[in-house]
Scaffold this motif. Sequence first.
Motif, short mmCIF file in Angstrom:
data_model
loop_
_atom_site.label_atom_id
_atom_site.label_comp_id
_atom_site.label_asym_id
_atom_site.label_seq_id
_atom_site.Cartn_x
_atom_site.Cartn_y
_atom_site.Cartn_z
N THR A 66 37.21 55.16 34.02
CA THR A 66 37.48 54.81 35.11
C THR A 66 37.12 53.36 35.45
N GLN A 67 37.46 52.84 36.71
CA GLN A 67 36.99 51.44 36.80
C GLN A 67 35.40 51.28 36.90
N GLU A 68 34.85 52.37 37.79
CA GLU A 68 33.51 52.41 37.74
C GLU A 68 32.52 52.22 36.27
N ARG A 69 33.06 53.03 35.28
CA ARG A 69 32.45 53.13 34.06
C ARG A 69 32.89 51.99 33.28
N THR A 125 42.11 46.76 34.82
CA THR A 125 42.19 45.32 35.52
C THR A 125 41.49 45.04 36.63
N PRO A 126 41.34 45.85 37.61
CA PRO A 126 40.38 46.03 38.79
C PRO A 126 38.99 45.78 38.40
N ALA A 127 38.62 46.40 37.13
CA ALA A 127 37.14 46.20 36.95
C ALA A 127 36.87 44.71 36.46
N ILE A 128 37.83 44.47 35.30
CA ILE A 128 37.87 42.99 35.17
C ILE A 128 37.64 42.18 35.98
N GLN A 129 38.58 42.28 37.34
CA GLN A 129 38.65 41.48 38.45
C GLN A 129 37.12 41.36 39.17
N PHE A 182 38.08 38.81 30.39
CA PHE A 182 39.58 38.47 30.22
C PHE A 182 40.22 39.87 29.76
N GLY A 183 41.36 40.02 29.95
CA GLY A 183 42.29 41.31 29.41
C GLY A 183 42.97 41.84 30.71
N ALA A 213 30.64 49.11 34.66
CA ALA A 213 29.17 49.14 34.24
C ALA A 213 29.15 49.04 32.62
N LYS A 214 30.03 49.11 31.85
CA LYS A 214 29.97 48.76 30.62
C LYS A 214 30.05 47.36 30.32
N ILE A 215 30.89 46.81 31.06
CA ILE A 215 30.94 45.29 31.05
C ILE A 215 29.65 44.53 31.31
N HIS A 216 29.01 45.09 32.29
CA HIS A 216 27.59 44.65 32.80
C HIS A 216 26.39 44.71 31.75
N GLU A 217 26.66 45.93 31.04
CA GLU A 217 25.77 46.16 29.73
C GLU A 217 25.98 45.49 28.76
N LEU A 218 27.24 44.98 28.52
CA LEU A 218 27.48 44.29 27.48
C LEU A 218 27.11 43.07 27.49
#
Length: 369
Positions: free
Chosen positions: A193-196, A243-247, A257-258, A199-204
């Motif tokens: 999901t966008q939320e998950r 894509t919405p999560a990346i944006q 990116f991606g 959240a993983k992008i933030h943790e990374l």
Amino acid sequence: MQKKRAKETLTLKSDRTPIRVGISIGDINGIGPEVIIKALNNTEILMDCTPIIYGSTKTMAFHKKAIGDDLFNYQRVTDAQDAQDRKVNIVSCWDEVVDIQLGKANETGGKYAFLSLEKATQDLAAGKIDVLVTAPISKETIHQAGFKFPGHTEYLADLSGKEDALMMMVSGDLRVALVTSHIPLKQVIEDVTQERILAKIHELNKSLKKDFGIIRPKIAVLGLNPHAGEKGEMGTEESEQITPAIQKAMEEGIVTFGPYPADGFFGSRQYANFDAVLAMYHDQGLTGFKSLAFDDGVNFTAGLPIVRTSPDHGTAFDIAGKGVASEQSMRSAIYLAVDIYRKRKFIKEINEDPLPKRVIREEKKSKYF
């Protein structure tokens, strides 16, 4: 040879103070004890760490004999606090003679793997060891022994009071993290999901800064479907969730990116242009990673207050006791744990505020850490 990319990183001064490295023994019927013996059978590694193995001297002696090793020396200690620097120490978690059946996946192997892991995590929580390195377990046998988690990652997240942790595979500058890890493939779509993902992008991003000293990380995100959805022809998860999560991450200042098609991304070596890659599910990320770095890859559990690493291979029952297992991944796991511990300590010291701060928000309390 992996292409190196120039990047801004924090420079860490040399610190040769040995770090106390707790090592859980893993499944005693597998190659865990063997790769531990081989990895520590080099005096050079003792300059950087004080190894504390959680198992028993009898079990280690059995494996030492099985692989024909006459050089590996260790000492028994009753408590991790008594461990001596520049020596290999063993904390006995059991005294009985165990019926070790090399190459056999049975409940006995799972039972003692669980006992070792429990004692090691208790000592980690008590501050008796600085970091934890876990030898491979068999999920089948450890579940038979009462272990109720999909793997080490979820177990340590629970003990740390975290609902989730970030599984990251590391080999040099190649870092591959996962949005989902030990779940059935049919459940992946539901969990992506966008939320998950955000959240993983933030943790990374946080881990790359805190654990690896990268000032402004650059992250690549993979798609879920073949060809990253082919503009909706092969799935809509990319356009609706990824894509919405990346944006959103970009709007929040994270260089992301991606989504990239996984096959072409790894095949064309695009990973060399990024500090880390975020894959959607286990085999998507680990197939690419292990194809590139099977011998020295390390599994790092990011996003936790403690440092835990592990070799990126399994119990390898088929070669247990034959003396042919490579110790390189275990050695890399030990060194990575030491490096991350020192990096965290260094970054914490340079960012310390001399004025005490008052905590006004209560965090979720952990069971141990």
